[in-house]
Design an enzyme around this catalytic site. Structure first.
Site, PDB file in Angstrom:
ATOM      1  N   PHE A   1     -11.893  26.648 -39.150  1.00  0.00           N
ATOM      2  CA  PHE A   1     -10.674  27.438 -39.965  1.00  0.00           C
ATOM      3  C   PHE A   1     -10.899  27.358 -41.286  1.00  0.00           C
ATOM      4  O   PHE A   1      -9.892  27.044 -42.000  1.00  0.00           O
ATOM      5  CB  PHE A   1      -9.274  26.730 -39.410  1.00  0.00           C
ATOM      6  CG  PHE A   1      -8.957  26.870 -38.068  1.00  0.00           C
ATOM      7  CD1 PHE A   1      -8.643  27.920 -37.436  1.00  0.00           C
ATOM      8  CD2 PHE A   1      -9.095  25.672 -37.187  1.00  0.00           C
ATOM      9  CE1 PHE A   1      -8.391  28.029 -35.900  1.00  0.00           C
ATOM     10  CE2 PHE A   1      -8.727  25.628 -35.842  1.00  0.00           C
ATOM     11  CZ  PHE A   1      -8.435  26.796 -35.282  1.00  0.00           C
TER      12      PHE A   1
ATOM     13  N   CYS B   1      -0.628  21.953 -41.257  1.00  0.00           N
ATOM     14  CA  CYS B   1       0.197  22.383 -42.245  1.00  0.00           C
ATOM     15  C   CYS B   1       1.655  23.008 -41.903  1.00  0.00           C
ATOM     16  O   CYS B   1       2.547  23.568 -42.266  1.00  0.00           O
ATOM     17  CB  CYS B   1      -0.398  23.609 -43.057  1.00  0.00           C
ATOM     18  SG  CYS B   1      -0.565  25.081 -42.163  1.00  0.00           S
TER      19      CYS B   1
ATOM     20  N   ALA C   1     -11.904  30.168 -32.964  1.00  0.00           N
ATOM     21  CA  ALA C   1     -12.437  28.807 -33.486  1.00  0.00           C
ATOM     22  C   ALA C   1     -12.379  27.861 -32.014  1.00  0.00           C
ATOM     23  O   ALA C   1     -13.594  26.924 -32.114  1.00  0.00           O
ATOM     24  CB  ALA C   1     -11.326  27.825 -34.266  1.00  0.00           C
TER      25      ALA C   1
ATOM     26  N   ASP D   1     -14.243  30.920 -38.812  1.00  0.00           N
ATOM     27  CA  ASP D   1     -13.079  31.548 -39.133  1.00  0.00           C
ATOM     28  C   ASP D   1     -12.950  32.898 -38.406  1.00  0.00           C
ATOM     29  O   ASP D   1     -14.029  33.411 -38.160  1.00  0.00           O
ATOM     30  CB  ASP D   1     -12.852  31.936 -40.695  1.00  0.00           C
ATOM     31  CG  ASP D   1     -11.521  31.918 -40.886  1.00  0.00           C
ATOM     32  OD1 ASP D   1     -10.716  30.827 -41.619  1.00  0.00           O
ATOM     33  OD2 ASP D   1     -10.998  33.135 -40.794  1.00  0.00           O
TER      34      ASP D   1
ATOM     35  N   ASP E   1      -8.717  22.286 -40.145  1.00  0.00           N
ATOM     36  CA  ASP E   1      -7.689  22.822 -40.814  1.00  0.00           C
ATOM     37  C   ASP E   1      -7.005  24.007 -40.500  1.00  0.00           C
ATOM     38  O   ASP E   1      -7.027  25.125 -40.918  1.00  0.00           O
ATOM     39  CB  ASP E   1      -7.935  23.103 -42.332  1.00  0.00           C
ATOM     40  CG  ASP E   1      -6.768  23.390 -43.195  1.00  0.00           C
ATOM     41  OD1 ASP E   1      -5.599  23.025 -42.630  1.00  0.00           O
ATOM     42  OD2 ASP E   1      -7.025  23.841 -44.447  1.00  0.00           O
TER      43      ASP E   1
ATOM     44  N   ARG F   1      -9.749  17.873 -49.844  1.00  0.00           N
ATOM     45  CA  ARG F   1     -11.082  18.349 -49.918  1.00  0.00           C
ATOM     46  C   ARG F   1     -11.996  17.527 -50.568  1.00  0.00           C
ATOM     47  O   ARG F   1     -13.109  17.027 -50.264  1.00  0.00           O
ATOM     48  CB  ARG F   1     -11.239  19.598 -50.867  1.00  0.00           C
ATOM     49  CG  ARG F   1     -10.565  20.811 -49.936  1.00  0.00           C
ATOM     50  CD  ARG F   1     -10.542  22.248 -50.583  1.00  0.00           C
ATOM     51  NE  ARG F   1     -10.018  23.075 -50.061  1.00  0.00           N
ATOM     52  CZ  ARG F   1      -9.067  23.945 -50.626  1.00  0.00           C
ATOM     53  NH1 ARG F   1      -8.580  23.825 -51.943  1.00  0.00           N
ATOM     54  NH2 ARG F   1      -8.341  24.800 -49.825  1.00  0.00           N
TER      55      ARG F   1
HETATM   56  N1  SAH Z   1      -9.137  25.222 -44.573  1.00  0.00           N
HETATM   57  C1  SAH Z   1      -8.962  26.325 -45.466  1.00  0.00           C
HETATM   58  C2  SAH Z   1      -7.414  27.068 -45.217  1.00  0.00           C
HETATM   59  C3  SAH Z   1      -7.386  27.397 -43.646  1.00  0.00           C
HETATM   60  S1  SAH Z   1      -6.173  28.589 -43.450  1.00  0.00           S
HETATM   61  C4  SAH Z   1      -8.784  26.062 -46.836  1.00  0.00           C
HETATM   62  O1  SAH Z   1      -9.214  24.752 -47.165  1.00  0.00           O
HETATM   63  O2  SAH Z   1      -8.778  26.833 -47.696  1.00  0.00           O
HETATM   64  C5  SAH Z   1      -6.308  29.052 -41.781  1.00  0.00           C
HETATM   65  C6  SAH Z   1      -7.527  29.954 -41.458  1.00  0.00           C
HETATM   66  O3  SAH Z   1      -7.684  30.075 -40.025  1.00  0.00           O
HETATM   67  C7  SAH Z   1      -7.388  31.408 -42.049  1.00  0.00           C
HETATM   68  O4  SAH Z   1      -8.595  31.569 -42.884  1.00  0.00           O
HETATM   69  C8  SAH Z   1      -7.308  32.443 -40.763  1.00  0.00           C
HETATM   70  O5  SAH Z   1      -7.988  33.404 -40.864  1.00  0.00           O
HETATM   71  C9  SAH Z   1      -7.982  31.455 -39.515  1.00  0.00           C
HETATM   72  N2  SAH Z   1      -7.631  31.604 -38.151  1.00  0.00           N
HETATM   73  C10 SAH Z   1      -6.492  31.819 -37.574  1.00  0.00           C
HETATM   74  N3  SAH Z   1      -6.464  31.691 -36.425  1.00  0.00           N
HETATM   75  C11 SAH Z   1      -7.701  31.555 -35.938  1.00  0.00           C
HETATM   76  C12 SAH Z   1      -8.454  31.472 -34.646  1.00  0.00           C
HETATM   77  N4  SAH Z   1      -7.953  31.474 -33.602  1.00  0.00           N
HETATM   78  N5  SAH Z   1      -9.895  31.134 -34.665  1.00  0.00           N
HETATM   79  C13 SAH Z   1     -10.484  30.894 -36.147  1.00  0.00           C
HETATM   80  N6  SAH Z   1      -9.998  31.185 -37.057  1.00  0.00           N
HETATM   81  C14 SAH Z   1      -8.599  31.396 -37.255  1.00  0.00           C
END
Ligand code: SAH
Length: 396
Positions: free
Chosen positions: A225, A340, A280, A247, A300, A209
């Site tokens: 995300f 991840c 997303a 998200d 992410d 970040r």
């Molecule tokens: N970038 C964040 C961590 C992301 S974790 C950080 O820095 O803390 C992944 C995220 O993706 C979760 O919050 C989850 O709600 C979201 N997510 C999962 N599938 C998704 C989709 N199809 N569209 C949008 N968001 C999604």
């Protein structure tokens, strides 16, 4: 202590320092697995009888034993738990000046299946193995005497617990807060602790970040995300001219927007923080159709590949997400692409970034290649403990 005998030739990986024994590596004629109760300790021997270390056994799991000590006859008791956690704590204290970090990262800290996140006085503990689950009371004692926490959230809502045959109910101890307040990279982030489908904060992206935020000054930022807005919030403080979060969880989007406003009040005043709750992929299409373009795009995704057999399907999802994200960059924009999924190698992700650039007729150059920070240590003999990748690329 009971003994777990390996078949001939199955000791190589363990001798090189690896900690896992798979069911098919065990000589079940000498040591039948069903003679063990889940979590029971055993001395692991190779086919010639040489001792390799002590492990806890789970006959119901594919990974049927996990080594926790190389010393023959060593029990996994309160004293050993304390020693391991003290070592983990000393490493964190050497790296961080405030008690906000992952205190224990499972195998990376030689405590197989134990994850502890520390949020000042509050701890979140995830136990993913029967061996650790059986020692929960000792663990509680050690954590109390080592850190005197105000609360412990035993977060048992883990898919891996089902694989180990463990229950998935949460357990709250002490004054567990509704919300966490996490200092990071000069920012402060609020995150849900007890509610929502996700609890806590993803410390693993801390360094990535900060790296991403170096390219935020004066540009419009898109955080895809976003969860609670770690990337976009850091970018907001670093001088972004606007931040948009995407998200699928409304709770996550609400936190992200709040966090950006909190770390950059000028953006909130200018109505330059936006949250989009939805899928997303669809949101990225929509932004493209609306003609929106960004100077910094952070992608992410959640782990699209959870098991090896999902690799092809998951890779296709990463490919699509990367292509859609790069399409939203203005010329000379910077793209942050993370994964991840352990089963997606760094080289493959780099290839997907390159493909996304080519598809969008861009020239990409990699400015940074990152992974996990020090509080998510990779065990040097266990590639399985490495999972996080982050590329930052300039796209002209
Ligand atoms: N970038 C964040 C961590 C992301 S974790 C950080 O820095 O803390 C992944 C995220 O993706 C979760 O919050 C989850 O709600 C979201 N997510 C999962 N599938 C998704 C989709 N199809 N569209 C949008 N968001 C999604």
């Amino acid at each position: 202590m009971k003994e777990l005998w390996l078949r001939k030739g199955e000791d190589r990986r363990l001798r090189a320092g690896h900690l896992w024994v798979f069911g098919n590596e065990v000589d079940v004629s000498k040591s039948p697995l069903n003679a063990f109760t889940p979590g029971e300790e055993a001395l692991v021997r190779d086919a010639r009888g040489q001792a390799l270390g002590c492990a806890f056994v789970n006959p119901h799991s594919l990974i049927c034993a996990r080594i926790y000590s190389r010393k023959a006859g060593q029990a996994l008791d309160g004293a050993l738990l304390r020693e391991r956690l003290e070592t983990a704590l000393a490493l964190r204290e050497r790296c961080f000046d405030a008690p906000y970090y992952r205190l224990c990262h499972g195998e990376g800290d030689v405590l197989p299946g134990l994850v502890v996140d520390r949020f000042g006085d509050h701890l979140t503990v995830q136990i993913g193995t029967a061996g650790m689950d059986a020692r929960k009371e000792q663990l509680r004692e050690v954590l109390r005497s080592l850190l005197s926490p105000a609360s412990i959230l035993w977060d048992n809502d883990l898919a891996s617990r089902s694989l180990e045959g463990l229950a998935r109910d949460n357990d709250l101890e002490g004054d567990v807060p509704e919300e966490l307040d996490v200092p990071e990279n000069g920012c402060r982030f609020l995150a849900p602790c007890r509610t929502g489908q996700k609890t806590g904060w993803f410390y693993d992206q801390r360094r990535n970040r900060a790296e991403a935020a170096r390219y935020a000054n004066g540009v419009q930022v898109l955080d895809i995300f976003s969860y609670a807005g770690g990337f976009g919030g850091t970018a907001a403080r670093a001088g972004a001219s606007s931040v948009t979060f995407i998200d699928a969880s409304q709770t996550a989007v609400d936190y992200a927007v709040r966090n950006a406003a909190r770390n950059a009040p000028r953006l909130a005043d200018a109505d330059a923080v936006k949250g989009l709750c939805g899928d997303a992929f669809a949101c990225m299409e929509q932004l493209y159709e609306e003609g929106r373009r960004f100077g910094l795009v952070c992608l992410d995704p959640p782990a699209f590949i959870k098991r090896r057999k999902d690799a092809e399907q998951g890779k296709a999802a990463y490919r699509k997400a990367n292509a859609l994200a790069v399409r939203l960059l203005e010329p000379g924009g910077v793209f942050v692409s993370c994964s991840c999924s352990h089963h997606l190698p760094a080289e493959t992700l780099r290839g997907l970034v390159a493909l996304a650039a080519a598809k969008n007729h861009r020239q990409g150059r990699i400015l940074y290649a990152g992974g996990q920070p020090e509080d998510h240590p990779v065990h040097c003999a266990m590639p399985e403990t490495a999972y996080l990748k982050c590329f930052i690329a300039h796209m002209s």
